[in-house]
Design a protein around this motif. Structure first.
Motif, PDB file in Angstrom:
ATOM      1  N   TYR A  91       0.865  -1.176   0.000  1.00 32.23           N
ATOM      2  CA  TYR A  91       0.000   0.000   0.000  1.00 32.23           C
ATOM      3  C   TYR A  91       0.902   1.228   0.000  1.00 32.23           C
ATOM      4  CZ  TYR A  91      -4.039  -2.944   0.811  1.00 32.23           C
ATOM      5  OH  TYR A  91      -5.029  -3.892   0.669  1.00 32.23           O
ATOM      6  N   GLU A  92       0.544   2.209  -0.800  1.00 33.18           N
ATOM      7  CA  GLU A  92       1.433   3.357  -1.015  1.00 33.18           C
ATOM      8  C   GLU A  92       1.832   4.065   0.281  1.00 33.18           C
ATOM      9  OE1 GLU A  92       0.397   5.253  -5.329  1.00 33.18           O
ATOM     10  OE2 GLU A  92      -1.103   5.501  -3.756  1.00 33.18           O
ATOM     11  N   HIS A  93       0.893   4.250   1.180  1.00 30.02           N
ATOM     12  CA  HIS A  93       1.156   5.090   2.351  1.00 30.02           C
ATOM     13  C   HIS A  93       1.439   4.244   3.591  1.00 30.02           C
ATOM     14  CE1 HIS A  93       0.287   8.739   0.103  1.00 30.02           C
ATOM     15  NE2 HIS A  93      -0.564   7.948  -0.551  1.00 30.02           N
ATOM     16  N   THR A  94       2.531   3.487   3.503  1.00 35.67           N
ATOM     17  CA  THR A  94       2.950   2.645   4.615  1.00 35.67           C
ATOM     18  C   THR A  94       4.468   2.686   4.741  1.00 35.67           C
ATOM     19  OG1 THR A  94       3.010   0.694   3.157  1.00 35.67           O
ATOM     20  CG2 THR A  94       0.997   1.054   4.429  1.00 35.67           C
ATOM     21  N   GLY A  95       4.944   2.357   5.946  1.00 37.59           N
ATOM     22  CA  GLY A  95       6.377   2.446   6.201  1.00 37.59           C
ATOM     23  C   GLY A  95       6.825   3.900   6.109  1.00 37.59           C
ATOM     24  N   THR A  96       8.114   4.118   5.972  1.00 43.04           N
ATOM     25  CA  THR A  96       8.618   5.467   5.689  1.00 43.04           C
ATOM     26  C   THR A  96       8.228   5.773   4.251  1.00 43.04           C
ATOM     27  OG1 THR A  96      10.480   5.155   7.198  1.00 43.04           O
ATOM     28  CG2 THR A  96      10.673   6.920   5.569  1.00 43.04           C
ATOM     29  N   HIS A  97       7.382   6.772   4.053  1.00 41.10           N
ATOM     30  CA  HIS A  97       6.835   6.987   2.720  1.00 41.10           C
ATOM     31  C   HIS A  97       6.595   8.458   2.423  1.00 41.10           C
ATOM     32  CE1 HIS A  97       3.201   6.911   5.261  1.00 41.10           C
ATOM     33  NE2 HIS A  97       2.662   7.698   4.332  1.00 41.10           N
ATOM     34  N   ILE A  98       6.375   8.700   1.155  1.00 38.92           N
ATOM     35  CA  ILE A  98       6.145  10.062   0.669  1.00 38.92           C
ATOM     36  C   ILE A  98       4.665  10.248   0.334  1.00 38.92           C
ATOM     37  CG2 ILE A  98       6.686   9.466  -1.727  1.00 38.92           C
ATOM     38  CD1 ILE A  98       8.077  12.183  -1.982  1.00 38.92           C
ATOM     39  N   ASP A  99       4.144  11.434   0.647  1.00 36.97           N
ATOM     40  CA  ASP A  99       2.805  11.852   0.232  1.00 36.97           C
ATOM     41  C   ASP A  99       2.970  12.832  -0.921  1.00 36.97           C
ATOM     42  OD1 ASP A  99       1.819  10.452   2.393  1.00 36.97           O
ATOM     43  OD2 ASP A  99       0.817  12.154   3.328  1.00 36.97           O
ATOM     44  N   ALA A 100       2.502  12.465  -2.096  1.00 39.71           N
ATOM     45  CA  ALA A 100       2.544  13.376  -3.238  1.00 39.71           C
ATOM     46  C   ALA A 100       1.321  14.286  -3.213  1.00 39.71           C
ATOM     47  CB  ALA A 100       2.587  12.574  -4.535  1.00 39.71           C
ATOM     48  N   PRO A 101       1.350  15.416  -3.937  1.00 42.09           N
ATOM     49  CA  PRO A 101       0.182  16.298  -3.977  1.00 42.09           C
ATOM     50  C   PRO A 101      -1.106  15.587  -4.375  1.00 42.09           C
ATOM     51  CG  PRO A 101       2.082  17.434  -4.875  1.00 42.09           C
ATOM     52  CD  PRO A 101       2.517  16.015  -4.613  1.00 42.09           C
ATOM     53  N   LEU A 102      -0.998  14.570  -5.234  1.00 40.96           N
ATOM     54  CA  LEU A 102      -2.186  13.853  -5.702  1.00 40.96           C
ATOM     55  C   LEU A 102      -2.900  13.107  -4.580  1.00 40.96           C
ATOM     56  CD1 LEU A 102      -3.834  13.091  -8.258  1.00 40.96           C
ATOM     57  CD2 LEU A 102      -2.303  11.126  -8.542  1.00 40.96           C
ATOM     58  N   HIS A 103      -2.220  12.872  -3.486  1.00 45.01           N
ATOM     59  CA  HIS A 103      -2.819  12.145  -2.365  1.00 45.01           C
ATOM     60  C   HIS A 103      -4.053  12.873  -1.820  1.00 45.01           C
ATOM     61  CE1 HIS A 103      -3.199   9.534   1.013  1.00 45.01           C
ATOM     62  NE2 HIS A 103      -2.547  10.265   1.894  1.00 45.01           N
ATOM     63  N   PHE A 104      -4.012  14.203  -1.821  1.00 46.60           N
ATOM     64  CA  PHE A 104      -5.143  14.978  -1.292  1.00 46.60           C
ATOM     65  C   PHE A 104      -5.639  16.021  -2.288  1.00 46.60           C
ATOM     66  CE2 PHE A 104      -4.838  12.869   2.645  1.00 46.60           C
ATOM     67  CZ  PHE A 104      -5.903  13.244   3.441  1.00 46.60           C
ATOM     68  N   SER A 105      -5.556  15.712  -3.565  1.00 51.03           N
ATOM     69  CA  SER A 105      -6.151  16.572  -4.589  1.00 51.03           C
ATOM     70  C   SER A 105      -6.490  15.714  -5.792  1.00 51.03           C
ATOM     71  CB  SER A 105      -5.192  17.705  -4.990  1.00 51.03           C
ATOM     72  OG  SER A 105      -3.952  17.187  -5.421  1.00 51.03           O
ATOM     73  N   LYS A 106      -7.545  16.066  -6.467  1.00 50.03           N
ATOM     74  CA  LYS A 106      -8.041  15.236  -7.570  1.00 50.03           C
ATOM     75  C   LYS A 106      -7.091  15.204  -8.752  1.00 50.03           C
ATOM     76  CE  LYS A 106     -12.088  14.321 -10.345  1.00 50.03           C
ATOM     77  NZ  LYS A 106     -13.470  13.979 -10.127  1.00 50.03           N
ATOM     78  N   ASP A 107      -6.441  16.330  -9.031  1.00 52.15           N
ATOM     79  CA  ASP A 107      -5.585  16.410 -10.215  1.00 52.15           C
ATOM     80  C   ASP A 107      -4.201  16.960  -9.889  1.00 52.15           C
ATOM     81  OD1 ASP A 107      -6.337  18.948  -9.590  1.00 52.15           O
ATOM     82  OD2 ASP A 107      -7.114  19.482 -11.568  1.00 52.15           O
ATOM     83  N   GLY A 108      -3.737  16.751  -8.662  1.00 52.11           N
ATOM     84  CA  GLY A 108      -2.412  17.233  -8.272  1.00 52.11           C
ATOM     85  C   GLY A 108      -1.296  16.412  -8.893  1.00 52.11           C
ATOM     86  N   SER A 225      -4.257  21.284   2.909  1.00 46.69           N
ATOM     87  CA  SER A 225      -3.733  22.592   2.501  1.00 46.69           C
ATOM     88  C   SER A 225      -2.326  22.478   1.929  1.00 46.69           C
ATOM     89  CB  SER A 225      -3.726  23.564   3.688  1.00 46.69           C
ATOM     90  OG  SER A 225      -2.924  23.068   4.751  1.00 46.69           O
ATOM     91  N   TRP A 226      -1.487  21.664   2.535  1.00 45.32           N
ATOM     92  CA  TRP A 226      -0.094  21.568   2.113  1.00 45.32           C
ATOM     93  C   TRP A 226       0.064  20.825   0.781  1.00 45.32           C
ATOM     94  CZ3 TRP A 226       4.271  23.874   3.479  1.00 45.32           C
ATOM     95  CH2 TRP A 226       5.495  23.322   3.083  1.00 45.32           C
ATOM     96  N   LEU A 227      -0.524  19.661   0.669  1.00 43.24           N
ATOM     97  CA  LEU A 227      -0.317  18.841  -0.527  1.00 43.24           C
ATOM     98  C   LEU A 227      -0.932  19.444  -1.792  1.00 43.24           C
ATOM     99  CD1 LEU A 227      -0.815  15.291   1.056  1.00 43.24           C
ATOM    100  CD2 LEU A 227       1.340  16.451   0.542  1.00 43.24           C
ATOM    101  N   PRO A 228      -2.161  19.943  -1.763  1.00 43.09           N
ATOM    102  CA  PRO A 228      -2.720  20.536  -2.988  1.00 43.09           C
ATOM    103  C   PRO A 228      -1.943  21.757  -3.473  1.00 43.09           C
ATOM    104  CG  PRO A 228      -4.485  19.966  -1.486  1.00 43.09           C
ATOM    105  CD  PRO A 228      -3.205  19.828  -0.717  1.00 43.09           C
ATOM    106  N   GLY A 229      -1.101  22.321  -2.626  1.00 45.12           N
ATOM    107  CA  GLY A 229      -0.272  23.460  -3.047  1.00 45.12           C
ATOM    108  C   GLY A 229       0.918  23.046  -3.888  1.00 45.12           C
ATOM    109  N   GLY A 230       1.033  21.747  -4.207  1.00 44.49           N
ATOM    110  CA  GLY A 230       2.124  21.282  -5.063  1.00 44.49           C
ATOM    111  C   GLY A 230       3.338  20.803  -4.296  1.00 44.49           C
ATOM    112  N   ARG A 231       3.237  20.785  -2.967  1.00 47.43           N
ATOM    113  CA  ARG A 231       4.346  20.343  -2.131  1.00 47.43           C
ATOM    114  C   ARG A 231       4.126  18.893  -1.697  1.00 47.43           C
ATOM    115  NH1 ARG A 231       3.182  25.735  -1.319  1.00 47.43           N
ATOM    116  NH2 ARG A 231       1.283  25.101  -0.247  1.00 47.43           N
TER     117      ARG A 231
END
Length: 271
Positions: A91-108, A225-231
């Motif tokens: 599963y993408e969001h497990t262990g030490t992992h990265i959250d990309a902008p797309l995680h919390f935005s429809k088209d990030g 707020s953070w992820l949809p901003g492209g970070r």
């Protein structure tokens, strides 16, 4: 001329020519060496210390939903085939992992679309260990950011700012995820801090806990707020205690599967 004579003549001519060319090359080489000596960079060498900020993880590593984040199944057996490999279900969001902008935005931006230069960056660490000892849902707030700047100088644009709460030491116990009443309880970032960091053009935030938001969050204010901003964000960091609060360079080995919302990452710091 006999066949033997022809061969001997050719050999003599070749040896004489080789001798001449060898001498000329040596002379030219000496001249070039004196004027064009350029040392080759030792790209594989470093005088710094590398700190692994990644947890090794298996099916027992804590996850947000409580389900195993990775399952390994034998696909090829060494004894029968002479080599071995495993099929991994991750599963993408497990262990030490990265959250990309797309995680919390429809088209990030997806994880494969992150700019490579954002994955190698200065690391700044805000320590809230004392605060977290008193409150398991403690947060990094704007005043913590300002206090860090007052003591250490400006936070560079493009940096990753990580929260150090001491929570990584709890990975082997239920307290990493829940309190005694079995409620989510772990530190994270507060919205006031991430709004301030966004204004400073920070590229990423990181935490040594399960989530960018604290366990008690009901609205995922930082994620939304953070992820949809492209970070991007990094969760479940390890060994932040082994680093100074500034001066390290972060290397984020993010996965590159197309359309990914994030994924397990090997995260290293050079200090």
């Amino acid at each position: 001329m006999c066949h033997h004579c022809v061969i001997e003549t050719v050999k003599t001519s070749m040896l004489s020519r080789r001798s001449f060319l060898g001498g000329a090359a040596a002379a030219a080489g000496g001249s070039l060496a004196s004027s064009l000596v350029v040392p080759r960079p030792a790209l594989a060498e470093t005088r710094g210390r590398v700190v692994d900020l990644t947890h090794a993880y298996d099916e027992t590593f804590p996850t947000f939903d409580g389900k195993p984040g990775i399952v390994a199944e034998e696909a090829v057996n060494f004894d029968t085939s002479g080599y071995q490999l495993f099929k991994l279900t991750i599963y993408e969001h497990t262990g030490t992992h990265i959250d990309a902008p797309l995680h919390f935005s429809k088209d990030g931006r997806s994880v494969d679309e992150l700019e490579p230069q954002s994955l190698v960056c200065p690391l700044c660490i805000i320590d809230i260990t004392a605060k977290a000892a008193d409150d398991p849902n403690a947060t990094v707030e704007a005043e913590d950011v300002e206090a860090w700047i007052s003591e250490n100088g400006e936070i560079p644009a493009g940096a990753c700012v990580a929260m150090r709460s001491g929570w990584a030491r709890k990975v082997g116990s239920p307290a990493f995820r829940n309190d005694e009443a079995n409620r989510f309880a772990f530190p994270g970032f507060g919205r006031s801090a991430t709004d301030r960091l966004a204004a400073l053009d920070v590229a990423a935030i990181g935490v040594d806990t399960l989530s960018l938001d604290p366990g008690s969050s009901a609205d995922f204010a930082v994620h939304t707020s953070w992820l949809p901003g492209g970070r991007y964000g990094i969760e479940c960091l390890n060994n932040l205690e082994d680093l100074p609060v500034k001066g390290a360079t972060l290397f984020v080995g993010a996965p590159k599967h197309k359309g990914g919302t994030g994924g397990p990452a090997r995260v290293l710091a050079l200090v």
